[in-house]
Design a protein around this motif. Structure first.
Motif, short mmCIF file in Angstrom:
data_model
loop_
_atom_site.label_atom_id
_atom_site.label_comp_id
_atom_site.label_asym_id
_atom_site.label_seq_id
_atom_site.Cartn_x
_atom_site.Cartn_y
_atom_site.Cartn_z
N LEU A 127 47.50 29.55 60.10
CA LEU A 127 46.26 29.16 59.43
C LEU A 127 45.04 29.60 60.24
CD1 LEU A 127 47.22 25.58 58.19
CD2 LEU A 127 46.93 27.65 56.80
N GLY A 128 45.18 29.62 61.54
CA GLY A 128 44.09 30.06 62.41
C GLY A 128 43.87 31.57 62.37
N ALA A 129 44.86 32.30 61.89
CA ALA A 129 44.75 33.76 61.80
C ALA A 129 44.07 34.20 60.51
CB ALA A 129 46.14 34.39 61.90
N VAL A 130 43.89 33.27 59.57
CA VAL A 130 43.27 33.60 58.29
C VAL A 130 41.82 33.12 58.32
CG1 VAL A 130 43.36 33.29 55.79
CG2 VAL A 130 45.49 33.38 57.10
N THR A 131 40.90 34.06 58.16
CA THR A 131 39.48 33.71 58.19
C THR A 131 38.95 33.56 56.77
OG1 THR A 131 38.71 36.00 58.12
CG2 THR A 131 39.18 35.06 60.31
N LEU A 132 37.74 33.06 56.71
CA LEU A 132 37.05 32.96 55.43
C LEU A 132 36.85 34.35 54.83
CD1 LEU A 132 36.28 30.40 54.05
CD2 LEU A 132 34.04 30.53 55.10
N ASP A 133 36.60 35.33 55.69
CA ASP A 133 36.50 36.72 55.23
C ASP A 133 37.76 37.12 54.48
OD1 ASP A 133 34.13 38.08 55.54
OD2 ASP A 133 34.69 39.04 57.43
N ASP A 134 38.92 36.77 55.05
CA ASP A 134 40.20 37.08 54.40
C ASP A 134 40.30 36.41 53.04
OD1 ASP A 134 41.05 38.51 56.70
OD2 ASP A 134 41.86 36.67 57.59
N MET A 135 39.84 35.17 52.97
CA MET A 135 39.93 34.42 51.72
C MET A 135 38.95 34.95 50.68
SD MET A 135 42.35 32.27 52.17
CE MET A 135 42.20 30.98 50.94
N MET A 136 37.92 35.66 51.13
CA MET A 136 36.93 36.21 50.22
C MET A 136 37.35 37.59 49.70
SD MET A 136 33.60 35.00 52.42
CE MET A 136 32.65 36.39 51.93
N ALA A 137 38.34 38.20 50.32
CA ALA A 137 38.78 39.53 49.92
C ALA A 137 39.41 39.47 48.52
CB ALA A 137 39.81 40.05 50.93
N PRO A 138 39.44 40.61 47.85
CA PRO A 138 40.08 40.62 46.53
C PRO A 138 41.52 40.14 46.65
CG PRO A 138 38.97 42.71 46.95
CD PRO A 138 38.91 41.91 48.22
N PRO A 139 42.02 39.52 45.59
CA PRO A 139 43.40 39.01 45.65
C PRO A 139 44.39 40.11 45.97
CG PRO A 139 42.31 38.33 43.63
CD PRO A 139 41.39 39.29 44.32
N PHE A 140 45.39 39.75 46.73
CA PHE A 140 46.45 40.69 47.07
C PHE A 140 47.21 41.04 45.81
CE2 PHE A 140 50.95 41.39 48.02
CZ PHE A 140 50.85 42.52 48.78
N MET A 141 47.34 42.30 45.60
CA MET A 141 48.10 42.76 44.43
C MET A 141 49.32 43.51 44.94
SD MET A 141 46.31 41.67 41.87
CE MET A 141 46.88 42.58 40.47
N ALA A 142 50.48 43.01 44.60
CA ALA A 142 51.70 43.71 44.98
C ALA A 142 51.74 45.03 44.21
CB ALA A 142 52.92 42.85 44.65
N PRO A 143 52.27 46.06 44.83
CA PRO A 143 52.35 47.32 44.10
C PRO A 143 53.17 47.14 42.84
CG PRO A 143 53.38 47.51 46.29
CD PRO A 143 52.84 46.12 46.14
N ALA A 144 52.75 47.83 41.80
CA ALA A 144 53.48 47.76 40.53
C ALA A 144 54.89 48.31 40.74
CB ALA A 144 52.75 48.56 39.46
N PRO A 145 55.86 47.68 40.11
CA PRO A 145 57.22 48.19 40.28
C PRO A 145 57.32 49.60 39.72
CG PRO A 145 57.15 46.40 38.68
CD PRO A 145 55.78 46.54 39.24
N ARG A 146 58.02 50.42 40.44
CA ARG A 146 58.20 51.79 39.98
C ARG A 146 59.23 51.80 38.87
NH1 ARG A 146 59.00 55.38 45.18
NH2 ARG A 146 58.74 57.01 43.64
N PRO A 147 58.97 52.58 37.85
CA PRO A 147 59.96 52.62 36.76
C PRO A 147 61.26 53.20 37.30
CG PRO A 147 58.17 54.19 36.38
CD PRO A 147 57.84 53.42 37.61
N SER A 148 62.33 52.58 36.91
CA SER A 148 63.62 53.09 37.38
C SER A 148 64.02 54.27 36.51
CB SER A 148 64.67 51.99 37.35
OG SER A 148 64.87 51.58 36.01
N VAL A 149 64.50 55.27 37.17
CA VAL A 149 64.97 56.45 36.47
C VAL A 149 66.47 56.36 36.43
CG1 VAL A 149 65.02 58.97 36.48
CG2 VAL A 149 63.01 57.75 37.33
N ALA A 150 66.98 56.23 35.23
CA ALA A 150 68.42 56.13 35.09
C ALA A 150 69.05 57.48 35.35
CB ALA A 150 68.79 55.64 33.69
#
Length: 160
Positions: A127-150
């Motif tokens: 909790l001490g490693a997370v600053t208010l600056d971090d909380m103000m950043a845009p939400p973390f977006m996980a990379p979109a899953p890559r389409p699987s190629v059958a």
């Protein structure tokens, strides 16, 4: 489940809003303005801001142009500080925090006490490693899953 109190959560929300105002060159905000902007009840906002002021995280100015502002830059304020201002020192168990150790009758022979203290320190560090600056950043977006190629369906040599 470990859950931060609602008031501590609201304190982070209010601090983030004050940090965003600071970044955009805005001045102070009144309790009413903060209540409206965050959609939190005015009485709750006042209570939380009072605690943040006591902890030195926000400053208050009285009068018609008064209001609240962050006492330091958002990069200098941690989530741990905000939570502690509202909920007090973090302790994962009664004996691992800064609470009354006499309340636990097992302290003298508990084998897990030192380990809970280690867990508490780890959570405090996180909790001490997370600053208010971090909380103000845009939400973390996980990379979109890559389409699987059958793989193409292979029909063996004996398939005719």
């Amino acid at each position: 489940m470990i859950i931060v109190s609602k008031l501590a959560d609201y304190a982070v929300v209010l601090a983030v809003h004050l940090g965003q105002m600071r970044q955009s060159g805005g001045g102070q905000a009144s309790t009413a303005d903060l209540s409206e902007a965050t959609r939190l009840p005015s009485a709750t906002v006042a209570k939380v801001l009072k605690a943040l002021n006591r902890a030195g995280l926000v400053t208050a100015a009285r009068g018609s142009g008064g209001g609240y502002r962050l006492a330091r830059a958002p990069r200098e304020i941690t989530v741990a500080e905000i939570i502690a201002a509202i909920d007090g020192p973090l302790g994962m168990t009664e004996c691992a925090g800064d609470t009354d150790h006499e309340a636990c009758t097992h302290t003298s022979y508990c084998a897990t006490k030192p380990h809970w203290a280690r867990v508490t320190l780890a959570v405090q560090a996180a909790l001490g490693a997370v600053t208010l600056d971090d909380m103000m950043a845009p939400p973390f977006m996980a990379p979109a899953p890559r389409p699987s190629v059958a793989a193409p369906l292979s029909l063996g040599a004996d398939a005719s």
